[in-house]
Design a protein around this motif. Sequence first.
Motif, PDB file in Angstrom:
ATOM      1  N   LEU A  95       0.528  -1.295  -0.025  1.00 18.81           N
ATOM      2  CA  LEU A  95      -0.063   0.106  -0.211  1.00 18.81           C
ATOM      3  C   LEU A  95       0.779   1.094  -0.014  1.00 18.81           C
ATOM      4  O   LEU A  95       1.607   1.500   0.773  1.00 18.81           O
ATOM      5  N   ASP A 141      -1.364   4.339  -4.287  1.00 18.72           N
ATOM      6  CA  ASP A 141      -2.792   3.847  -4.139  1.00 18.72           C
ATOM      7  C   ASP A 141      -3.328   4.947  -3.489  1.00 18.72           C
ATOM      8  O   ASP A 141      -4.901   5.129  -3.937  1.00 18.72           O
ATOM      9  N   HIS A 267      -7.892   8.775  -4.814  1.00 17.19           N
ATOM     10  CA  HIS A 267      -7.134   7.603  -5.576  1.00 17.19           C
ATOM     11  C   HIS A 267      -7.670   7.725  -7.058  1.00 17.19           C
ATOM     12  O   HIS A 267      -8.558   8.492  -7.372  1.00 17.19           O
ATOM     13  N   TYR A 269      -8.403   4.720  -8.760  1.00 14.57           N
ATOM     14  CA  TYR A 269      -9.393   3.687  -9.013  1.00 14.57           C
ATOM     15  C   TYR A 269     -10.801   3.828  -9.557  1.00 14.57           C
ATOM     16  O   TYR A 269     -11.587   4.787  -8.887  1.00 14.57           O
ATOM     17  N   PRO A 273     -11.967   0.880  -4.507  1.00 12.82           N
ATOM     18  CA  PRO A 273     -10.516   0.694  -4.470  1.00 12.82           C
ATOM     19  C   PRO A 273     -10.308  -0.722  -3.672  1.00 12.82           C
ATOM     20  O   PRO A 273     -11.381  -1.303  -3.033  1.00 12.82           O
ATOM     21  N   VAL A 277      -6.895  -0.283   0.603  1.00 13.86           N
ATOM     22  CA  VAL A 277      -6.907   0.914   0.667  1.00 13.86           C
ATOM     23  C   VAL A 277      -8.333   1.319   1.397  1.00 13.86           C
ATOM     24  O   VAL A 277      -8.489   2.258   2.257  1.00 13.86           O
TER      25      VAL A 277
END
Length: 290
Positions: A95, A141, A267, A269, A273, A277
């Motif tokens: 992470l 991340d 983030h 994503y 996520p 995360v």
Amino acid sequence: MKPSLEDMQVFVAVVESRSFTTAADHLARTKSAVSQAVTRLESDLGTRLLYRSTRSLSLTEAGTHFYTHCREIRDIYDTALSDIKRSSEEISGTLTITTPLALCGPVIVPTISKLRALHPQLCVRLLADDSPMDLIESQIDLAIRVGSLDMQSAKVSKLGVLRESLYASPRYIDEKGGIPEDLMELLHWDHIANDWQGIPVLYDLTKDVKLRVMPKIRCNSLHDIIQLTELGAGLARLPDITTTQGVNSGLLEKVMLVASTPIHYMHHYSITPPAKVQKFIQILRDTLNS
């Protein structure tokens, strides 16, 4: 034309169910669509794969060999999906987080410690930096940011609020005759400031009281500013979350609140996520609100 992977998997379903009707039910398609997929596959390959009759079907020699490879492809496909789902649900791997320096000691480091205690297999990479970083280029991340945001393309959510107040040591406050009723008197106090506050330092204390001060001491380290304030060197703007120990030990006293700034996480994503995360955000939110 190259055969479709989707048609190949329809072919596998037909072979294994030994029926176009059963395969259609299993795939939630019509019998006609399944038949067309197999016919299209044979056309693309230029060879017959199945012998069909009204009551049965069987593989040709070419169909037998082709079915074996199609089944291997299906198994690899299923394994790939299973692995990616497991990796996104498991709290493991690495992470990577970026956060302002001011948040590291009081909230980020304790959050990492709690997360690692729960999931010791997880590795954490912490990038402490007050400047915005490119999340994709730096393979980050999660970014924690305070105040205005520059990376608007990221997925952004509010995490909490950072409250900042003016602090001084009780001894320094006594030397100045106590906290003044007329806040303009704070102009005559010695001020300690962080470099990011600029010159002069501006304080909007109330709707009618705005101070412009020239600091006696400037630092680029929050730790040093806290220590200087505890030693009685002057008045400083400090995040409340960094002063708990100093206040409890009698080294710091709050003069007044000067700012409440939102804390966000972001983030890149596109969907939910990974679990690592989400878990970090959950613990961090609890830490901020405790």
